[in-house]
Design a protein around this motif. Structure first.
Motif, PDB file in Angstrom:
ATOM      1  N   LEU A 185       0.815  -1.211   0.000  1.00  0.00           N
ATOM      2  CA  LEU A 185       0.000   0.000   0.000  1.00  0.00           C
ATOM      3  C   LEU A 185       0.850   1.263   0.000  1.00  0.00           C
ATOM      4  CD1 LEU A 185      -2.894   1.060   0.089  1.00  0.00           C
ATOM      5  CD2 LEU A 185      -2.773   0.996   2.586  1.00  0.00           C
ATOM      6  N   ARG A 186       1.954   1.246   0.726  1.00  0.00           N
ATOM      7  CA  ARG A 186       2.819   2.412   0.786  1.00  0.00           C
ATOM      8  C   ARG A 186       3.343   2.784  -0.602  1.00  0.00           C
ATOM      9  NH1 ARG A 186       8.515   2.640   4.105  1.00  0.00           N
ATOM     10  NH2 ARG A 186       9.085   4.798   3.582  1.00  0.00           N
ATOM     11  N   ASP A 187       3.678   1.783  -1.404  1.00  0.00           N
ATOM     12  CA  ASP A 187       4.162   2.034  -2.767  1.00  0.00           C
ATOM     13  C   ASP A 187       3.050   2.580  -3.659  1.00  0.00           C
ATOM     14  OD1 ASP A 187       6.672   1.233  -2.109  1.00  0.00           O
ATOM     15  OD2 ASP A 187       6.538  -0.753  -3.025  1.00  0.00           O
ATOM     16  N   VAL A 188       1.839   2.041  -3.482  1.00  0.00           N
ATOM     17  CA  VAL A 188       0.697   2.529  -4.272  1.00  0.00           C
ATOM     18  C   VAL A 188       0.439   4.001  -3.992  1.00  0.00           C
ATOM     19  CG1 VAL A 188      -1.788   2.321  -4.652  1.00  0.00           C
ATOM     20  CG2 VAL A 188      -0.387   0.262  -4.438  1.00  0.00           C
ATOM     21  N   HIS A 189       0.460   4.373  -2.710  1.00  0.00           N
ATOM     22  CA  HIS A 189       0.223   5.770  -2.355  1.00  0.00           C
ATOM     23  C   HIS A 189       1.330   6.684  -2.877  1.00  0.00           C
ATOM     24  CE1 HIS A 189      -3.456   5.524  -0.091  1.00  0.00           C
ATOM     25  NE2 HIS A 189      -2.987   4.507   0.627  1.00  0.00           N
ATOM     26  N   ALA A 190       2.550   6.173  -2.925  1.00  0.00           N
ATOM     27  CA  ALA A 190       3.661   6.956  -3.477  1.00  0.00           C
ATOM     28  C   ALA A 190       3.429   7.238  -4.958  1.00  0.00           C
ATOM     29  CB  ALA A 190       4.982   6.210  -3.271  1.00  0.00           C
TER      30      ALA A 190
END
Length: 244
Positions: A198-203
């Motif tokens: 999820l952290r990568d998606v938000h980035a």
């Protein structure tokens, strides 16, 4: 018959003789306008002041669930195809339309989060800070995914693709991801996005939104009652285009 028409026209012109000439303002864009095919290369992108017909159409488009902002852009912006604009250029254009119509000062009511006191805020739109794209900007940008530690290349959306941004989930995100770790196959990118942390998606979403470019619609507010200070965002909705 022709005499009546001329007489009518003359009477209208007489009544409107003190009306100022239509005001047009050139717009400084975050993209610098470098990526658009202008209708006239010798002229800048300009906006004109709103007219009563524009105000009515904006109100009507709101009731019909059309996009009132894009309706306004199509009517008031000259020398560029609105659909081809980068989304992050829109705010600068909208503020310039309001400035051409009412002037740069904007007044609105603000309620203090600390003491709930409502006060009127007066702000000069020209005081907003404009962040332009760098000289090597191409419309695409590279980002290092914080968890996977892989490089991804994204592209910034245009106004014609804006409807995908209203629900920017994994289903639509792949449209703006050019490559991940060198892979450009859209079907593989789509599968990777579904499994990505999820952290990568938000980035990715943050980079696609182009938040680092454009006008920052925030200002410092100090409550005149309790003197509490906070950062507030300008209330830019449909009401923004009516006289405050």
């Amino acid at each position: 018959m022709n005499i009546e028409k001329i007489s009518k026209k003359d009477e209208i012109n007489r009544i409107l003789e003190n009306m100022p000439a239509e005001l047009e303002l050139a717009v400084d864009l975050p993209s610098r306008g470098r990526f658009y095919k202008l209708k006239d290369d010798t002229m800048p992108i300009t906006v004109r002041a709103m007219k009563f017909e524009d105000e009515k159409l904006v109100a009507d488009s709101s009731r019909k669930k059309a996009d009132p902002v894009n309706t306004l852009l199509h009517r008031c912006v000259k020398n560029v195809d609105i659909d081809e604009l980068f989304v992050f250029d829109k705010l600068a254009i909208l503020l310039k339309i309001r400035e051409a119509t009412y002037g740069p000062e904007y007044e609105f009511d603000q309620v203090c989060n600390a003491c709930s006191m409502k006060s009127q805020v007066k702000f000069n739109l020209n005081d907003l800070i404009l962040t332009e794209v760098p000289n090597d900007f191409t419309g695409k940008e590279e980002i290092l995914l914080p968890v996977l530690q892989k490089k991804a290349i994204i592209r910034h959306p245009r106004v014609k693709e804006e409807h995908y941004l209203k629900d920017l989930n994994v289903k639509n995100l792949w449209r703006f991801v050019v490559s991940i770790d060198g892979c450009e196959q859209s079907d593989i990118i789509g599968e990777v996005l579904r499994k990505m942390p999820l952290r990568d998606v938000h980035a990715l979403i943050k980079e696609i939104g182009g938040e680092k470019y454009g006008l920052d619609p925030k200002m410092n507010f100090r409550c005149p009652e309790c003197e509490e200070e906070e950062v507030i965002g300008l209330p830019i909705g449909t009401d923004f285009f009516y006289m405050s």
